[in-house]
Design an enzyme around this catalytic site. Structure first.
Site, PDB file in Angstrom:
ATOM      1  N   GLU A 221       0.848  -1.208   0.000  1.00 59.27           N
ATOM      2  CA  GLU A 221       0.000   0.000   0.000  1.00 59.27           C
ATOM      3  C   GLU A 221       0.882   1.256   0.000  1.00 59.27           C
ATOM      4  OE1 GLU A 221      -3.236  -0.326   2.879  1.00 59.27           O
ATOM      5  OE2 GLU A 221      -4.117  -1.938   1.702  1.00 59.27           O
ATOM      6  N   GLU A 356      -4.982  -8.744  -0.826  1.00 59.40           N
ATOM      7  CA  GLU A 356      -5.812  -8.497   0.369  1.00 59.40           C
ATOM      8  C   GLU A 356      -7.255  -8.406  -0.087  1.00 59.40           C
ATOM      9  OE1 GLU A 356      -4.617  -5.479   3.180  1.00 59.40           O
ATOM     10  OE2 GLU A 356      -2.498  -5.881   2.794  1.00 59.40           O
TER      11      GLU A 356
HETATM   12  O1  AHR Z   1      -5.276  -6.335   6.504  1.00 59.10           O
HETATM   13  C1  AHR Z   1      -5.199  -5.227   7.348  1.00 59.10           C
HETATM   14  C2  AHR Z   1      -4.524  -4.046   6.692  1.00 59.10           C
HETATM   15  O2  AHR Z   1      -5.289  -3.593   5.631  1.00 59.10           O
HETATM   16  C3  AHR Z   1      -3.173  -4.306   6.059  1.00 59.10           C
HETATM   17  O3  AHR Z   1      -2.138  -4.252   6.956  1.00 59.10           O
HETATM   18  C4  AHR Z   1      -3.060  -3.191   5.073  1.00 59.10           C
HETATM   19  O4  AHR Z   1      -2.252  -3.526   3.984  1.00 59.10           O
HETATM   20  C5  AHR Z   1      -4.489  -2.916   4.693  1.00 59.10           C
HETATM   21  O5  AHR Z   1      -4.783  -1.567   4.746  1.00 59.10           O
END
Ligand code: AHR
Length: 558
Positions: A221, A356
């Site tokens: 991110e 994710e």
């Molecule tokens: O999964 C939780 C968080 O969500 C992770 O650390 C981040 O990459 C995302 O914003």
């Protein structure tokens, strides 16, 4: 329940009129009672479903590592070298293919050297998540102060025990590229050739043999917690980090921090900057990592990250559909980013990785104070899982890996643990049911069903009636279907174009209440059972999809 070919023939002979109808409309007379249709086009291949689409994600966040995976070697909780045996066994059952580690946002604050060598001497560090506003974790708990008991060697042991491949996320925000190269060296250099490879072999769970880690994410991110870069700045950093990574004969696959959900500007800015340097830069980049969570259940009233979320368990019917609607955005996100990627990398050397995904609810249902971002998982979340996985299958030509966030005690988990207690969530059952898709050939399927109707912010709204995906493995067809309708079943006829159906079996995950979830006291409230499927007069399958259900049909073809 399975239906044999002989029964099908008898049924077919009894329904000549049905066969005539079948030739005309494509569906059999038995479909008169059906209000929905599915067609599977086995000759329209999409691509091979990469098993890594069933990947996982482990971050040093709340109760994921400590209390989730790592219980310690001296624990009374059954463990293998400190790693919770119940999780290892359950992950082996679903053939967990790959695990992303150690973050997430944590990765860009992490120095891998803190997690190696004598455990008693490892430093205690402030965890990235220390200031998480909703957390009630005690100030000195591992959720806030990272004890580093679990590091690279322990993670690799976890991978070896479960059979999963490691996917390491390297720190781009707060460490120089040299540390990245040295982490690669620590993991992959041949035995006893360098100081770092010797360090790998010494200390707890030491390994003379290299870990041979292939997947390396560079930053996470990077538009936000990973450095607040512009896409152009990040492209420069990414190229610099990749310029001279030692190989050690391992086919390294690099992954770049992709967009936050629908941020096409991030994809465009990054890809155009990479392209400026040359199209060859995409040869160095295995995956472009999209993140998308289903979180906004506000029905269009707000897009605020906090105000838009709802409770994991106590939700109304509007919030039920809104979460599914948010999960369903995955389809347009994949298509949108893929199109932009193709403008700069027309041969699509770089593929999509959704590292994710899952649902993200308001805090309040975590089962221990240390479980930051921990939340219960209901049947509704299982439908988020099925909708997401089916979307990945339908884009098997584009998506080469996906990592559900996160494995245990955090967001869209497959497991809940607390001390010696352990439960599978409904999400686990979806992963288990969908296993026959892994490595199979995705084929096109067409769904037509009445829309599910609900009220959104006071106005009539609709969501699709039936959805899913199909894949072929030799003569076995796997069809997975979600009926999102919270109250209505769907009597459905399923035709397979290009083959004859010999037999079929159904397995279904549902519950009388969409709020149903598994707890330590009642760990089997939501679990799959066998369903009733039959072959109709026209040779198509006849099946009734229960309300709010996930179904897997295993179909033997001739
Ligand atoms: O999964 C939780 C968080 O969500 C992770 O650390 C981040 O990459 C995302 O914003």
């Amino acid at each position: 329940m399975s239906v044999k070919r002989r029964e099908f023939l008898e049924a077919a002979l009894a329904g000549v009129a049905g066969l005539v109808a079948s030739r005309i409309s494509g569906f059999a007379q038995t479909a008169r009672a059906a209000d929905a249709h599915v067609e599977v086009l086995i000759n329209e291949a999409i691509g091979t479903i990469n098993p890594n689409i069933y990947g996982h994600f482990v971050e040093h966040l709340g109760g994921v590592v400590y209390d989730g995976i790592w219980v310690g070697e001296n624990s009374r909780i059954p463990n293998t070298g400190g790693i919770r045996t119940a999780i290892v066994d359950a992950m082996k059952r679903i053939k967990a293919p790959v695990i992303r580690y150690p973050g997430g946002c944590f990765a860009d604050s992490y120095n891998w050297r803190d997690g190696i060598g004598d455990r008693a001497k490892r430093p205690r560090r402030t965890n990235f998540w220390v200031d998480e506003p909703d957390s009630k974790a005690p100030v000195n708990s591992p959720a806030k102060v990272e004890p580093n008991w679990f590091g690279t060697n322990e993670f690799m042991r976890f991978c070896q025990l479960t059979g999963a491949k490691p996917y390491m996320a390297a720190n781009l925000r707060s460490l120089p590229a040299q540390d990245f190269y040295e982490w690669v060296e620590y993991c992959n250099a041949p035995a006893a050739t360098t100081t770092l490879s010797q360090m790998r072999a010494s200390g707890p769970v030491g390994s003379r043999e290299p870990f041979n880690v292939e997947f390396w994410g560079v930053g996470n991110e990077s538009w936000g917690c990973g450095g607040n870069f512009t896409p152009e700045e990040y492209a420069g950093e990414f190229r610099r980090f990749l310029a001279a990574v030692p190989g050690y004969g391992v086919p390294l696959k690099f992954l770049a921090a992709g967009p936050n959900a629908g941020d096409l500007n991030w994809t465009r800015g990054f890809f155009s900057k990479m392209r400026e340097k040359g199209e060859w830069t995409f040869d160095r980049m295995y995956g472009w990592c999209l993140h998308h969570y289903a979180w906004n259940v506000a029905g269009g009233r707000t897009n605020d990250w906090r105000a838009g979320k709802g409770d994991a368990v106590k939700f109304d019917i509007e919030q039920y559909y809104e979460l599914l609607r948010d999960a369903d955005k995955m389809e347009s996100l994949i298509e949108g980013h893929w199109t932009v990627m193709g403008e700069y990398d027309p041969r699509h050397r770089t593929k999509l990785v959704v590292d994710e995904w899952g649902s993200w609810h308001r805090a309040g249902t975590e089962i221990a104070s240390t479980h930051m971002l921990g939340q219960q998982q209901t049947l509704r979340d299982a439908l988020v899982a099925s909708i997401s996985l089916d979307t990945f299958h339908r884009h098997a030509d584009k998506v080469v890996m996906a990592n559900v966030a996160q494995l245990v005690n955090c967001l869209h988990s497959l497991f809940l643990t607390n001390e010696d207690k352990f439960a599978l969530t409904p999400n686990y059952h979806v992963f288990e049911m969908f296993m026959p898709h892994m490595g199979a050939q995705a084929v096109r399927s067409i769904f037509s069903a009445p829309q599910a109707k609900y009220t959104r912010n006071g106005k009539p709204a609709e969501f699709w009636g039936l959805g899913g995906s199909a894949s072929l493995n030799g003569k076995q067809l796997t069809l997975t279907v979600t009926n999102p309708n919270a109250s209505e079943p769907r009597a459905t006829e399923i035709a397979v174009r290009g083959a004859r159906i010999e037999s079929a079996q159904a397995r279904v995950l549902t519950a009388p209440d969409v709020h149903a979830h598994n707890t330590f006291e009642n760990p089997r409230a939501v679990e799959p059972s066998d369903g009733q499927v039959r072959i109709g007069a026209g040779g198509a399958l006849v099946y009734r999809f229960a309300p709010a259900s996930v179904t897997r049909l295993l179909v033997k073809l001739t």
